[in-house]
Design a protein around this motif. Structure first.
Motif, PDB file in Angstrom:
ATOM      1  N   LEU A  22      41.010  66.901  55.216  1.00 27.79           N
ATOM      2  CA  LEU A  22      41.380  65.499  55.015  1.00 27.79           C
ATOM      3  C   LEU A  22      40.948  65.008  53.640  1.00 27.79           C
ATOM      4  CD1 LEU A  22      40.529  63.982  58.520  1.00 27.79           C
ATOM      5  CD2 LEU A  22      42.788  64.468  57.578  1.00 27.79           C
ATOM      6  N   ALA A  23      39.772  65.458  53.192  1.00 24.67           N
ATOM      7  CA  ALA A  23      39.283  65.048  51.880  1.00 24.67           C
ATOM      8  C   ALA A  23      40.186  65.581  50.780  1.00 24.67           C
ATOM      9  CB  ALA A  23      37.852  65.538  51.678  1.00 24.67           C
ATOM     10  N   VAL A  24      40.615  66.834  50.932  1.00 24.72           N
ATOM     11  CA  VAL A  24      41.510  67.436  49.937  1.00 24.72           C
ATOM     12  C   VAL A  24      42.843  66.695  49.908  1.00 24.72           C
ATOM     13  CG1 VAL A  24      42.835  69.499  49.345  1.00 24.72           C
ATOM     14  CG2 VAL A  24      40.440  69.707  50.035  1.00 24.72           C
ATOM     15  N   LEU A  25      43.378  66.402  51.100  1.00 23.52           N
ATOM     16  CA  LEU A  25      44.649  65.676  51.177  1.00 23.52           C
ATOM     17  C   LEU A  25      44.516  64.285  50.576  1.00 23.52           C
ATOM     18  CD1 LEU A  25      45.907  66.655  54.760  1.00 23.52           C
ATOM     19  CD2 LEU A  25      46.746  67.503  52.556  1.00 23.52           C
ATOM     20  N   GLY A  26      43.374  63.648  50.826  1.00 22.50           N
ATOM     21  CA  GLY A  26      43.145  62.323  50.265  1.00 22.50           C
ATOM     22  C   GLY A  26      43.080  62.364  48.745  1.00 22.50           C
ATOM     23  N   ALA A  27      42.417  63.399  48.202  1.00 20.83           N
ATOM     24  CA  ALA A  27      42.331  63.545  46.750  1.00 20.83           C
ATOM     25  C   ALA A  27      43.700  63.791  46.142  1.00 20.83           C
ATOM     26  CB  ALA A  27      41.379  64.691  46.395  1.00 20.83           C
ATOM     27  N   LEU A  28      44.489  64.635  46.800  1.00 23.49           N
ATOM     28  CA  LEU A  28      45.837  64.911  46.314  1.00 23.49           C
ATOM     29  C   LEU A  28      46.689  63.638  46.321  1.00 23.49           C
ATOM     30  CD1 LEU A  28      46.596  68.348  48.027  1.00 23.49           C
ATOM     31  CD2 LEU A  28      46.182  67.930  45.597  1.00 23.49           C
ATOM     32  N   ALA A  29      46.577  62.869  47.407  1.00 21.37           N
ATOM     33  CA  ALA A  29      47.338  61.625  47.490  1.00 21.37           C
ATOM     34  C   ALA A  29      46.929  60.667  46.372  1.00 21.37           C
ATOM     35  CB  ALA A  29      47.123  60.965  48.853  1.00 21.37           C
ATOM     36  N   TRP A  30      45.630  60.651  46.065  1.00 18.33           N
ATOM     37  CA  TRP A  30      45.147  59.742  45.015  1.00 18.33           C
ATOM     38  C   TRP A  30      45.711  60.119  43.661  1.00 18.33           C
ATOM     39  CZ3 TRP A  30      42.692  55.250  44.275  1.00 18.33           C
ATOM     40  CH2 TRP A  30      42.156  55.007  42.999  1.00 18.33           C
ATOM     41  N   PHE A  31      45.594  61.392  43.305  1.00 19.01           N
ATOM     42  CA  PHE A  31      46.009  61.826  41.972  1.00 19.01           C
ATOM     43  C   PHE A  31      47.519  61.993  41.842  1.00 19.01           C
ATOM     44  CE2 PHE A  31      41.552  63.309  41.989  1.00 19.01           C
ATOM     45  CZ  PHE A  31      41.118  62.685  40.826  1.00 19.01           C
ATOM     46  N   LEU A  32      48.199  62.381  42.934  1.00 18.03           N
ATOM     47  CA  LEU A  32      49.628  62.665  42.843  1.00 18.03           C
ATOM     48  C   LEU A  32      50.512  61.463  43.161  1.00 18.03           C
ATOM     49  CD1 LEU A  32      49.791  66.218  44.484  1.00 18.03           C
ATOM     50  CD2 LEU A  32      49.636  65.624  42.057  1.00 18.03           C
ATOM     51  N   VAL A  33      49.984  60.492  43.920  1.00 21.82           N
ATOM     52  CA  VAL A  33      50.804  59.355  44.330  1.00 21.82           C
ATOM     53  C   VAL A  33      50.210  58.028  43.874  1.00 21.82           C
ATOM     54  CG1 VAL A  33      51.835  58.115  46.262  1.00 21.82           C
ATOM     55  CG2 VAL A  33      51.685  60.611  46.325  1.00 21.82           C
ATOM     56  N   ILE A  34      48.988  57.737  44.310  1.00 19.60           N
ATOM     57  CA  ILE A  34      48.415  56.410  44.091  1.00 19.60           C
ATOM     58  C   ILE A  34      48.215  56.110  42.607  1.00 19.60           C
ATOM     59  CG2 ILE A  34      46.450  54.906  44.565  1.00 19.60           C
ATOM     60  CD1 ILE A  34      46.085  56.398  47.197  1.00 19.60           C
ATOM     61  N   GLN A  35      47.618  57.060  41.876  1.00 21.89           N
ATOM     62  CA  GLN A  35      47.362  56.815  40.459  1.00 21.89           C
ATOM     63  C   GLN A  35      48.636  56.610  39.649  1.00 21.89           C
ATOM     64  OE1 GLN A  35      44.555  55.652  39.684  1.00 21.89           O
ATOM     65  NE2 GLN A  35      43.386  57.246  38.641  1.00 21.89           N
ATOM     66  N   PRO A  36      49.668  57.466  39.799  1.00 21.31           N
ATOM     67  CA  PRO A  36      50.914  57.223  39.056  1.00 21.31           C
ATOM     68  C   PRO A  36      51.560  55.886  39.390  1.00 21.31           C
ATOM     69  CG  PRO A  36      50.866  59.460  39.887  1.00 21.31           C
ATOM     70  CD  PRO A  36      49.716  58.748  40.519  1.00 21.31           C
ATOM     71  N   VAL A  37      51.526  55.517  40.679  1.00 15.57           N
ATOM     72  CA  VAL A  37      52.115  54.248  41.086  1.00 15.57           C
ATOM     73  C   VAL A  37      51.347  53.078  40.468  1.00 15.57           C
ATOM     74  CG1 VAL A  37      52.478  52.702  43.056  1.00 15.57           C
ATOM     75  CG2 VAL A  37      53.138  55.101  43.217  1.00 15.57           C
ATOM     76  N   ARG A  38      50.022  53.155  40.496  1.00 16.27           N
ATOM     77  CA  ARG A  38      49.212  52.085  39.910  1.00 16.27           C
ATOM     78  C   ARG A  38      49.452  51.978  38.411  1.00 16.27           C
ATOM     79  NH1 ARG A  38      43.104  51.893  42.481  1.00 16.27           N
ATOM     80  NH2 ARG A  38      43.685  51.026  44.518  1.00 16.27           N
ATOM     81  N   GLY A  39      49.534  53.127  37.736  1.00 17.28           N
ATOM     82  CA  GLY A  39      49.765  53.116  36.306  1.00 17.28           C
ATOM     83  C   GLY A  39      51.098  52.483  35.947  1.00 17.28           C
ATOM     84  N   PHE A  40      52.132  52.809  36.730  1.00 18.88           N
ATOM     85  CA  PHE A  40      53.450  52.246  36.483  1.00 18.88           C
ATOM     86  C   PHE A  40      53.438  50.732  36.693  1.00 18.88           C
ATOM     87  CE2 PHE A  40      57.497  50.692  38.069  1.00 18.88           C
ATOM     88  CZ  PHE A  40      58.390  51.172  37.133  1.00 18.88           C
ATOM     89  N   LEU A  41      52.879  50.288  37.817  1.00 15.99           N
ATOM     90  CA  LEU A  41      52.879  48.867  38.130  1.00 15.99           C
ATOM     91  C   LEU A  41      52.009  48.069  37.165  1.00 15.99           C
ATOM     92  CD1 LEU A  41      52.809  48.882  42.042  1.00 15.99           C
ATOM     93  CD2 LEU A  41      54.710  48.268  40.536  1.00 15.99           C
ATOM     94  N   ALA A  42      50.956  48.705  36.627  1.00 16.36           N
ATOM     95  CA  ALA A  42      50.123  48.012  35.639  1.00 16.36           C
ATOM     96  C   ALA A  42      50.949  47.687  34.404  1.00 16.36           C
ATOM     97  CB  ALA A  42      48.923  48.879  35.261  1.00 16.36           C
ATOM     98  N   GLY A  43      51.772  48.660  33.978  1.00 14.35           N
ATOM     99  CA  GLY A  43      52.646  48.409  32.835  1.00 14.35           C
ATOM    100  C   GLY A  43      53.760  47.450  33.162  1.00 14.35           C
ATOM    101  N   TRP A  44      54.298  47.555  34.383  1.00 11.28           N
ATOM    102  CA  TRP A  44      55.406  46.688  34.798  1.00 11.28           C
ATOM    103  C   TRP A  44      54.971  45.235  34.907  1.00 11.28           C
ATOM    104  CZ3 TRP A  44      60.606  47.402  35.763  1.00 11.28           C
ATOM    105  CH2 TRP A  44      61.272  46.335  36.397  1.00 11.28           C
ATOM    106  N   ASN A  45      53.773  45.029  35.457  1.00 14.59           N
ATOM    107  CA  ASN A  45      53.321  43.667  35.745  1.00 14.59           C
ATOM    108  C   ASN A  45      52.604  43.005  34.571  1.00 14.59           C
ATOM    109  OD1 ASN A  45      54.271  43.577  38.429  1.00 14.59           O
ATOM    110  ND2 ASN A  45      52.502  44.760  39.132  1.00 14.59           N
ATOM    111  N   THR A  46      52.425  43.744  33.447  1.00 13.70           N
ATOM    112  CA  THR A  46      51.833  43.111  32.271  1.00 13.70           C
ATOM    113  C   THR A  46      52.827  42.108  31.705  1.00 13.70           C
ATOM    114  OG1 THR A  46      50.552  45.088  31.717  1.00 13.70           O
ATOM    115  CG2 THR A  46      50.930  43.489  29.957  1.00 13.70           C
ATOM    116  N   PRO A  47      52.476  40.831  31.673  1.00  9.39           N
ATOM    117  CA  PRO A  47      53.440  39.812  31.209  1.00  9.39           C
ATOM    118  C   PRO A  47      53.878  40.086  29.781  1.00  9.39           C
ATOM    119  CG  PRO A  47      51.526  38.793  32.246  1.00  9.39           C
ATOM    120  CD  PRO A  47      51.193  40.246  32.043  1.00  9.39           C
TER     121      PRO A  47
END
Length: 223
Positions: A22-47
């Protein structure tokens, strides 16, 4: 004679092995999904920086994400589409495409796959978001500047974009909305249904069709 533990039951026991997985899957989800999504939305939502005419790029409509619906047109957005609208749109889209730079390559690949009948999956969308993450802020700023230059409101631009997407066969998928859905823990809408353009829309877009076809993939980002 002592029996050896089965697979997955090491020194930490079966429960410990499960926790490691579960820890490995959680780490993969963080680096492969959550981080890219957050990075994109940070750029998108910058006024975007305020322009002289006060025109800004459209953001994600609050309370309407991932529904595939279009707000009821009002103001200048409610007026009939004109060829001047399409000309201004093409000019703005040109600047946005330039600002996206190399990230447009992966987006174009996805667009080609969709044209060939393939439906993008979540990993495909995340890969596009990762590639666009560093340039989406520049693209949004370029859009804001171009809208000001062309004297075009964000609402009007969105209406013209919908008509252009229909005429070019671009589906309703919006990767920006998909990113918001993923960040909220919801499954994004991956429907590739294409709405039919009216004859008038096709005729108005015809003079710019070749150029707009080359940048049609940008419509998948909601830009």
């Amino acid at each position: 004679m002592r029996r050896r533990g089965g697979l997955g039951c090491g020194c930490l026991g079966c429960g410990g092995g499960t926790l490691i997985v579960l820890a490995v899957l959680g780490a993969l989800a963080w680096f492969l999904v959550i981080q890219p999504v957050r990075g994109f939305l940070a750029g998108w939502n910058t006024p975007p920086a305020q322009t002289q005419t006060g025109v800004q790029t459209p953001g994600l409509p609050s309370g309407n994400a991932n529904t595939g619906t279009t707000p009821t047109p009002s103001g200048d957005a409610a007026t009939p589409l004109t060829q001047a609208d399409v000309r201004r749109f093409a000019s703005v889209r040109r600047d946005v495409s330039t600002a996206l730079g190399g990230s447009l390559t992966s987006l174009q690949t996805v667009w080609t796959d969709i044209q060939n009948g393939q439906t993008p999956n979540i990993l495909t969308i995340v890969n596009v978001l990762r590639d666009a993450g560093t340039s989406i802020g520049r693209a949004r700023q370029a859009q804001a500047t171009a809208l000001s230059r062309e004297g075009m409101s964000a609402e009007r631009y969105a209406v013209v974009r919908s008509a252009v997407n229909r005429a070019l066969g671009v589906p309703n998928i919006d990767f920006a909305r998909a990113a918001e859905a993923l960040q909220s823990g919801r499954l994004p809408d991956l429907n590739t249904t294409v709405q039919t353009a009216t004859e008038q829309e096709r005729n108005l877009i015809a003079p710019f069709r070749q150029e707009l076809t080359q940048t049609a993939a940008v419509g998948l980002l909601g830009l």
